[in-house]
Design a protein around this motif. Sequence first.
Motif, mmCIF file in Angstrom:
data_model
loop_
_atom_site.group_PDB
_atom_site.id
_atom_site.type_symbol
_atom_site.label_atom_id
_atom_site.label_comp_id
_atom_site.label_asym_id
_atom_site.label_seq_id
_atom_site.Cartn_x
_atom_site.Cartn_y
_atom_site.Cartn_z
ATOM 1 N N PRO A 1 -3.078 26.082 -35.649
ATOM 2 C CA PRO A 1 -2.159 25.084 -35.084
ATOM 3 C C PRO A 1 -2.463 23.652 -35.483
ATOM 4 O O PRO A 1 -1.558 22.818 -35.555
ATOM 5 C CB PRO A 1 -2.332 25.274 -33.567
ATOM 6 N N ALA A 2 -3.722 23.353 -35.747
ATOM 7 C CA ALA A 2 -4.090 21.970 -36.106
ATOM 8 C C ALA A 2 -3.463 21.528 -37.416
ATOM 9 O O ALA A 2 -3.350 20.326 -37.669
ATOM 10 C CB ALA A 2 -5.611 21.847 -36.190
ATOM 11 N N TRP A 3 -3.039 22.491 -38.244
ATOM 12 C CA TRP A 3 -2.412 22.127 -39.522
ATOM 13 C C TRP A 3 -1.175 21.257 -39.312
ATOM 14 O O TRP A 3 -0.941 20.295 -40.054
ATOM 15 C CB TRP A 3 -2.026 23.389 -40.290
ATOM 16 N N ARG A 4 -0.396 21.572 -38.291
ATOM 17 C CA ARG A 4 0.855 20.830 -38.055
ATOM 18 C C ARG A 4 0.593 19.403 -37.612
ATOM 19 O O ARG A 4 1.438 18.532 -37.805
ATOM 20 C CB ARG A 4 1.706 21.566 -37.012
ATOM 21 N N PHE B 1 -0.777 28.827 -51.790
ATOM 22 C CA PHE B 1 -2.058 28.406 -51.239
ATOM 23 C C PHE B 1 -1.890 27.473 -50.053
ATOM 24 O O PHE B 1 -2.742 27.426 -49.174
ATOM 25 C CB PHE B 1 -2.924 27.757 -52.319
ATOM 26 N N GLN B 2 -0.786 26.748 -49.997
ATOM 27 C CA GLN B 2 -0.543 25.909 -48.820
ATOM 28 C C GLN B 2 -0.378 26.783 -47.587
ATOM 29 O O GLN B 2 -0.950 26.486 -46.530
ATOM 30 C CB GLN B 2 0.703 25.042 -49.010
ATOM 31 N N ARG B 3 0.379 27.864 -47.718
ATOM 32 C CA ARG B 3 0.552 28.773 -46.586
ATOM 33 C C ARG B 3 -0.778 29.410 -46.196
ATOM 34 O O ARG B 3 -1.089 29.554 -45.011
ATOM 35 C CB ARG B 3 1.574 29.855 -46.917
ATOM 36 N N MET B 4 -1.580 29.792 -47.185
ATOM 37 C CA MET B 4 -2.875 30.401 -46.916
ATOM 38 C C MET B 4 -3.778 29.439 -46.150
ATOM 39 O O MET B 4 -4.419 29.814 -45.161
ATOM 40 C CB MET B 4 -3.540 30.822 -48.234
ATOM 41 N N THR B 5 -3.826 28.189 -46.610
ATOM 42 C CA THR B 5 -4.672 27.196 -45.949
ATOM 43 C C THR B 5 -4.156 26.880 -44.555
ATOM 44 O O THR B 5 -4.934 26.793 -43.596
ATOM 45 C CB THR B 5 -4.737 25.901 -46.777
ATOM 46 N N ALA B 6 -2.846 26.719 -44.426
ATOM 47 C CA ALA B 6 -2.256 26.420 -43.118
ATOM 48 C C ALA B 6 -2.565 27.525 -42.116
ATOM 49 O O ALA B 6 -2.887 27.258 -40.954
ATOM 50 C CB ALA B 6 -0.748 26.229 -43.255
ATOM 51 N N ALA B 7 -2.484 28.773 -42.561
ATOM 52 C CA ALA B 7 -2.764 29.900 -41.671
ATOM 53 C C ALA B 7 -4.235 29.931 -41.269
ATOM 54 O O ALA B 7 -4.576 30.271 -40.126
ATOM 55 C CB ALA B 7 -2.364 31.210 -42.335
ATOM 56 N N THR C 1 -10.481 35.675 -41.025
ATOM 57 C CA THR C 1 -11.920 35.423 -40.987
ATOM 58 C C THR C 1 -12.206 33.929 -40.955
ATOM 59 O O THR C 1 -13.010 33.446 -40.139
ATOM 60 C CB THR C 1 -12.610 36.048 -42.216
ATOM 61 N N TYR C 2 -11.550 33.184 -41.821
ATOM 62 C CA TYR C 2 -11.787 31.744 -41.863
ATOM 63 C C TYR C 2 -11.154 31.028 -40.676
ATOM 64 O O TYR C 2 -11.660 29.986 -40.246
ATOM 65 C CB TYR C 2 -11.277 31.161 -43.182
ATOM 66 N N ARG C 3 -10.064 31.578 -40.136
ATOM 67 C CA ARG C 3 -9.418 30.926 -39.000
ATOM 68 C C ARG C 3 -10.374 30.800 -37.818
ATOM 69 O O ARG C 3 -10.430 29.748 -37.159
ATOM 70 C CB ARG C 3 -8.168 31.694 -38.579
ATOM 71 N N SER C 4 -11.140 31.847 -37.535
ATOM 72 C CA SER C 4 -12.072 31.789 -36.408
ATOM 73 C C SER C 4 -13.180 30.775 -36.664
ATOM 74 O O SER C 4 -13.598 30.049 -35.751
ATOM 75 C CB SER C 4 -12.672 33.176 -36.150
ATOM 76 N N GLN C 5 -13.654 30.703 -37.912
ATOM 77 C CA GLN C 5 -14.682 29.711 -38.251
ATOM 78 C C GLN C 5 -14.130 28.290 -38.146
ATOM 79 O O GLN C 5 -14.771 27.397 -37.583
ATOM 80 C CB GLN C 5 -15.192 29.956 -39.670
ATOM 81 N N PHE C 6 -12.937 28.082 -38.696
ATOM 82 C CA PHE C 6 -12.342 26.754 -38.704
ATOM 83 C C PHE C 6 -12.003 26.284 -37.290
ATOM 84 O O PHE C 6 -12.121 25.099 -36.986
ATOM 85 C CB PHE C 6 -11.083 26.754 -39.570
ATOM 86 N N ALA C 7 -11.572 27.213 -36.440
ATOM 87 C CA ALA C 7 -11.207 26.841 -35.063
ATOM 88 C C ALA C 7 -12.400 26.240 -34.330
ATOM 89 O O ALA C 7 -12.245 25.263 -33.569
ATOM 90 C CB ALA C 7 -10.678 28.060 -34.320
ATOM 91 N N GLN C 8 -13.581 26.782 -34.541
ATOM 92 C CA GLN C 8 -14.776 26.249 -33.888
ATOM 93 C C GLN C 8 -15.046 24.815 -34.336
ATOM 94 O O GLN C 8 -15.370 23.945 -33.514
ATOM 95 C CB GLN C 8 -15.982 27.138 -34.202
ATOM 96 N N GLU C 9 -14.905 24.570 -35.625
ATOM 97 C CA GLU C 9 -15.136 23.227 -36.143
ATOM 98 C C GLU C 9 -14.091 22.242 -35.627
ATOM 99 O O GLU C 9 -14.420 21.115 -35.249
ATOM 100 C CB GLU C 9 -15.115 23.245 -37.674
ATOM 101 N N ILE C 10 -12.829 22.677 -35.631
ATOM 102 C CA ILE C 10 -11.752 21.791 -35.174
ATOM 103 C C ILE C 10 -11.909 21.466 -33.695
ATOM 104 O O ILE C 10 -11.733 20.314 -33.272
ATOM 105 C CB ILE C 10 -10.379 22.433 -35.454
ATOM 106 N N ASN C 11 -12.251 22.466 -32.894
ATOM 107 C CA ASN C 11 -12.435 22.230 -31.453
ATOM 108 C C ASN C 11 -13.583 21.264 -31.182
ATOM 109 O O ASN C 11 -13.538 20.471 -30.233
ATOM 110 C CB ASN C 11 -12.696 23.554 -30.735
ATOM 111 N N ALA C 12 -14.602 21.312 -32.028
ATOM 112 C CA ALA C 12 -15.772 20.466 -31.813
ATOM 113 C C ALA C 12 -15.628 19.081 -32.448
ATOM 114 O O ALA C 12 -16.058 18.080 -31.869
ATOM 115 C CB ALA C 12 -17.020 21.158 -32.364
ATOM 116 N N LYS C 13 -14.997 19.023 -33.633
ATOM 117 C CA LYS C 13 -15.019 17.782 -34.404
ATOM 118 C C LYS C 13 -13.665 17.315 -34.913
ATOM 119 O O LYS C 13 -13.586 16.280 -35.585
ATOM 120 C CB LYS C 13 -15.965 17.947 -35.608
ATOM 121 N N GLY C 14 -12.597 18.081 -34.644
ATOM 122 C CA GLY C 14 -11.283 17.701 -35.130
ATOM 123 C C GLY C 14 -11.082 18.068 -36.594
ATOM 124 O O GLY C 14 -11.972 18.629 -37.253
#
Length: 210
Positions: free
Chosen positions: A85-88, A75-81, A177-190
């Motif tokens: 890039p922000a995971w690192r 699950f760590q790999r799943m979440t990181a993926a 699917t979640y990567r695209s959603q998460f990227a928007q949030e990270i770009n906007a709010k970290g």
Amino acid sequence: MKRRLFAHLAATVLTVAAFGLAPLAHAGDESPDAMIKRLSDEVMASIKADKGVQTGDMAKIMALVDSKIMPNVNFQRMTAAAVGPAWRQASPDQQKRLQEEFKTLLIRTYSGALDQVNDQVITVKPLRAAPTDTDVVVRSEVRGRGDPIQLDYRMEKAPSGWKIYNLNVLGVWLVETYRSQFAQEINAKGVDGLIATLAERNRSNAAKKS
């Protein structure tokens, strides 16, 4: 039953299967397709036999997930993926929070379809891989009323056996699917913004259930 509901059902089954409601026996000796077949059969039987799970008892579902998740999925790999890039750049505490909120999101999102599990059967297709492969895709179908549902698993070979790290429903990979959603949030709010958004979605889903 509508195709959308079948998709939710399939996602539910694969999510619960990935989180492992059944103990992993002889994991080191099992082939990846045999593992998926066994887990699928055991999970379907467990769901059909437990009214509490079927009706979405989150305490019961979460207890089962928490007790069995680690033996069956990376699950760590799943979440990181999914985070990308922000995971690192995330701190250990942020990574822990991301995993916790992502797991809760998946469980709460798909638990509502558990009461639809009745006469469905999961068929695992022959594995196309060499004996030396350590990263494979196991393909399967959920058959019941209506059209078959494509249900695939990306798996890696670990010292303790095969682990699931991505899931495909109807041609759509969960992580992407979640990567695209998460990227928007990270770009906007970290990263903290993403954690806060996931936590709020989980609170909202819990409120709707109560």
